[in-house]
Motif scaffolding. Structure first.
Motif, PDB file in Angstrom:
ATOM      1  N   HIS A 179       0.830  -1.209   0.000  1.00 16.33           N
ATOM      2  CA  HIS A 179       0.000   0.000   0.000  1.00 16.33           C
ATOM      3  C   HIS A 179       0.862   1.255   0.000  1.00 16.33           C
ATOM      4  CE1 HIS A 179      -2.927   3.003   1.223  1.00 16.33           C
ATOM      5  NE2 HIS A 179      -2.312   3.174   2.388  1.00 16.33           N
ATOM      6  N   HIS A 180       1.976   1.230   0.714  1.00 16.13           N
ATOM      7  CA  HIS A 180       2.889   2.374   0.730  1.00 16.13           C
ATOM      8  C   HIS A 180       3.667   2.502  -0.581  1.00 16.13           C
ATOM      9  CE1 HIS A 180       3.093   4.384   4.724  1.00 16.13           C
ATOM     10  NE2 HIS A 180       2.431   3.295   5.098  1.00 16.13           N
ATOM     11  N   LYS A 181       4.218   1.398  -1.034  1.00 16.61           N
ATOM     12  CA  LYS A 181       5.102   1.441  -2.202  1.00 16.61           C
ATOM     13  C   LYS A 181       4.344   1.637  -3.515  1.00 16.61           C
ATOM     14  CE  LYS A 181       8.583  -1.556  -0.034  1.00 16.61           C
ATOM     15  NZ  LYS A 181       9.218  -2.907  -0.066  1.00 16.61           N
ATOM     16  N   GLN A 182       3.132   1.101  -3.583  1.00 16.13           N
ATOM     17  CA  GLN A 182       2.364   1.150  -4.833  1.00 16.13           C
ATOM     18  C   GLN A 182       0.948   1.655  -4.564  1.00 16.13           C
ATOM     19  OE1 GLN A 182       3.888  -3.035  -5.352  1.00 16.13           O
ATOM     20  NE2 GLN A 182       3.724  -2.512  -7.524  1.00 16.13           N
ATOM     21  N   MET A 183       0.868   2.767  -3.860  1.00 16.04           N
ATOM     22  CA  MET A 183      -0.412   3.321  -3.447  1.00 16.04           C
ATOM     23  C   MET A 183      -1.303   3.617  -4.648  1.00 16.04           C
ATOM     24  SD  MET A 183      -1.222   6.557  -0.944  1.00 16.04           S
ATOM     25  CE  MET A 183      -1.400   7.829  -2.195  1.00 16.04           C
ATOM     26  N   GLY A 184      -2.528   3.121  -4.588  1.00 10.88           N
ATOM     27  CA  GLY A 184      -3.495   3.406  -5.625  1.00 10.88           C
ATOM     28  C   GLY A 184      -3.458   2.467  -6.813  1.00 10.88           C
ATOM     29  N   GLU A 185      -2.508   1.539  -6.860  1.00 10.72           N
ATOM     30  CA  GLU A 185      -2.408   0.648  -8.013  1.00 10.72           C
ATOM     31  C   GLU A 185      -3.483  -0.435  -7.949  1.00 10.72           C
ATOM     32  OE1 GLU A 185       1.275  -0.925  -9.281  1.00 10.72           O
ATOM     33  OE2 GLU A 185       2.364   0.964  -9.072  1.00 10.72           O
ATOM     34  N   ASP A 186      -4.304  -0.473  -8.950  1.00  4.26           N
ATOM     35  CA  ASP A 186      -5.393  -1.431  -9.020  1.00  4.26           C
ATOM     36  C   ASP A 186      -4.834  -2.856  -9.069  1.00  4.26           C
ATOM     37  OD1 ASP A 186      -8.118  -2.146  -9.247  1.00  4.26           O
ATOM     38  OD2 ASP A 186      -7.892  -2.424 -11.407  1.00  4.26           O
ATOM     39  N   GLY A 187      -5.374  -3.737  -8.223  1.00  6.16           N
ATOM     40  CA  GLY A 187      -4.922  -5.116  -8.175  1.00  6.16           C
ATOM     41  C   GLY A 187      -3.698  -5.341  -7.320  1.00  6.16           C
ATOM     42  N   LYS A 362      -7.386   5.628  -8.327  1.00 17.10           N
ATOM     43  CA  LYS A 362      -6.725   4.392  -8.749  1.00 17.10           C
ATOM     44  C   LYS A 362      -5.773   4.673  -9.900  1.00 17.10           C
ATOM     45  CE  LYS A 362      -9.890   0.652  -7.438  1.00 17.10           C
ATOM     46  NZ  LYS A 362     -10.443  -0.638  -7.878  1.00 17.10           N
ATOM     47  N   ARG A 363      -4.785   3.819  -9.993  1.00 18.03           N
ATOM     48  CA  ARG A 363      -3.856   3.808 -11.130  1.00 18.03           C
ATOM     49  C   ARG A 363      -3.777   2.392 -11.670  1.00 18.03           C
ATOM     50  NH1 ARG A 363      -1.947   6.950  -7.155  1.00 18.03           N
ATOM     51  NH2 ARG A 363      -1.248   9.058  -7.704  1.00 18.03           N
ATOM     52  N   LEU A 364      -3.484   2.270 -12.950  1.00 16.11           N
ATOM     53  CA  LEU A 364      -3.242   0.943 -13.494  1.00 16.11           C
ATOM     54  C   LEU A 364      -1.967   0.376 -12.873  1.00 16.11           C
ATOM     55  CD1 LEU A 364      -3.983   1.449 -17.295  1.00 16.11           C
ATOM     56  CD2 LEU A 364      -5.444   0.309 -15.606  1.00 16.11           C
ATOM     57  N   SER A 365      -1.956  -0.916 -12.621  1.00 11.00           N
ATOM     58  CA  SER A 365      -0.739  -1.553 -12.127  1.00 11.00           C
ATOM     59  C   SER A 365       0.325  -1.519 -13.210  1.00 11.00           C
ATOM     60  CB  SER A 365      -1.023  -3.009 -11.735  1.00 11.00           C
ATOM     61  OG  SER A 365      -1.361  -3.763 -12.886  1.00 11.00           O
ATOM     62  N   LYS A 366       1.565  -1.760 -12.806  1.00 10.56           N
ATOM     63  CA  LYS A 366       2.668  -1.736 -13.771  1.00 10.56           C
ATOM     64  C   LYS A 366       2.419  -2.728 -14.906  1.00 10.56           C
ATOM     65  CE  LYS A 366       7.705  -2.269 -14.080  1.00 10.56           C
ATOM     66  NZ  LYS A 366       8.957  -2.562 -13.326  1.00 10.56           N
ATOM     67  N   GLU A 367       1.934  -3.919 -14.566  1.00 12.83           N
ATOM     68  CA  GLU A 367       1.667  -4.938 -15.582  1.00 12.83           C
ATOM     69  C   GLU A 367       0.576  -4.478 -16.541  1.00 12.83           C
ATOM     70  OE1 GLU A 367       1.787  -5.408 -12.362  1.00 12.83           O
ATOM     71  OE2 GLU A 367       3.573  -6.663 -12.077  1.00 12.83           O
ATOM     72  N   ALA A 368      -0.487  -3.862 -15.993  1.00 11.41           N
ATOM     73  CA  ALA A 368      -1.582  -3.395 -16.841  1.00 11.41           C
ATOM     74  C   ALA A 368      -1.125  -2.253 -17.744  1.00 11.41           C
ATOM     75  CB  ALA A 368      -2.759  -2.955 -15.977  1.00 11.41           C
TER      76      ALA A 368
END
Length: 391
Positions: A179-187, A362-368
């Motif tokens: 949650h801290h490192k990738q805040m807002g990333e969907d999935g 939200k943000r798209l995840s790196k993979e998305a």
């Protein structure tokens, strides 16, 4: 007159063809729910500066999460902030005190009916507050802020978990650090509501249900969104908790265990302290601000978790020094809208049509994002090839 002029200036930047015929951002809207200690010219803390968010979807952003950027700016402006970082020795003593009180009260209630007013009052008012304090102790320990060493922090987290009744501190650590490192990333960020929650709970009754059973959403959602591989640390947490629960029930009967579990439920339900779950990252007042702080007296019971912008900016600053962090950099924090009350956050969340499950960024995840970029490249190539064939 000045307020009217500022509101007019803000309105001039809005495309009112998208806003249903209204002639002002203030028309028919609830007053601002958040407050600003040091208002800016671009936001007086009172006027609405944007239309309400579309309730049919989350707010999808392409920007980087704000905390890394602000952390770098504060480090540049106030390099002495590094002196605030490090563990807090007081934490272990607070945990010991709260665990002792909660277990003592559980044993004292062993002869009291679980449905009696006294039992329910104690579980809600006292037990709910104490177990909420332990939730946030585990949050603090998750950042290794009770001891210098990793092992000691993990052992203290397992100990703090005992009155909660259900093993969760090991699972919480990985999810929370994501949650801290990738805040807002969907999935990835399991603090975010799912699309199913948006569809089912996006009304007053749904919000009442969500606010009442928040603790279950936060406990069960991660397993559906992003499973974890169990480690020795997970098994230690689970084994210790089950052994403790078995000994407690064997020695004192089922009621102390019911008291502890009921306390945990109330701690994450319609409890004054539980307002922080909604206050921290839900969007308010049409703003795109992803994190909100709260500077009121309930922080005393909650390891200063209300200083949430400060915490996300500097997770290595322990709870006792978060107020000093804010005082060190007021030009960064006092200009941000914050919540004046945790209990009113719950009330406003339920009754305000501009607040709801949809109000998360939200943000798209790196993979998305990579998949979308590859698709865009493929579509572009196909278009070029088709153009060549046509010519």
């Amino acid at each position: 007159m000045g307020d009217l002029q500022q509101a007019s200036d803000a309105d001039s930047n809005i495309d009112f063809s998208l806003y249903g015929g209204a002639e002002s951002l203030q028309e028919g809207r609830s007053p601002r729910r958040t407050v600003t200690v040091s208002p800016l010219a671009k936001d007086d803390g009172k006027s609405h500066i944007r239309p309400p968010q579309d309730p049919s979807d989350f707010l999808w952003l392409m920007t980087e999460e704000p905390h890394r950027t602000r952390r770098m700016a504060i480090l540049k402006a106030h390099p002495e902030v590094t002196k605030l970082m490090g563990h807090e020795p007081l934490t272990k003593w607070v945990v010991l005190c709260v665990v002792s009180i909660q277990l003592l009260l559980a044993v004292l209630l062993r002869h009291t009916r679980a449905t009696s007013p006294l039992f329910l009052f104690c579980a809600y008012a006292i037990g709910g507050t104490l177990n909420h304090n332990l939730f946030l102790a585990i949050h603090e320990i998750t950042h290794n802020l009770a001891f210098k060493g990793i092992g000691a922090n993990k052992a203290l987290a397992v100990f703090a978990n005992l009155p909660i009744g259900i093993p969760y501190c090991a699972m919480f650590k990985r999810y929370h650090l994501e949650h801290h490192k990738q805040m807002g990333e969907d999935g990835v960020d399991t603090d975010l509501p799912t699309r199913l929650e948006l569809l089912v709970l996006n009304n007053v009754l749904g919000k009442v249900f969500f606010a009442t059973f928040q603790i279950l959403f936060y406990a069960l959602r991660p397993g559906f969104v992003r499973t974890q591989r169990l480690t020795r640390w997970h098994f230690m947490n689970i084994g210790t908790q089950l052994a403790f629960d078995y000994i407690l029930v064997s020695l004192f009967g089922i009621r102390p265990f019911i008291y502890l579990v009921a306390s945990s439920f109330f701690a994450g339900s319609l409890h004054p302290c539980a307002g922080h779950f909604i206050a921290e990252h839900y969007l308010w007042d049409g703003l795109e601000q992803e994190t909100y702080s709260y500077y009121g007296p309930l922080n005393i019971l909650a390891y200063n978790v209300g200083y949430h912008n400060e915490h996300h900016d500097f997770p290595a600053v322990a709870w006792t020094r978060l107020p000093a962090l804010r005082a060190l950099a007021p030009e960064f924090y006092d200009t941000l809208p914050s919540h004046p009350s945790w209990p009113m956050v719950i009330v406003n969340f339920i009754r305000d049509s501009e607040a709801g499950i949809f109000a998360r960024a939200k943000r798209l995840s790196k993979e998305a994002r990579l998949a979308a970029e590859r698709k865009a490249d493929t579509d572009s190539t196909l278009t070029e090839d088709e153009g060549g064939l046509t010519n």
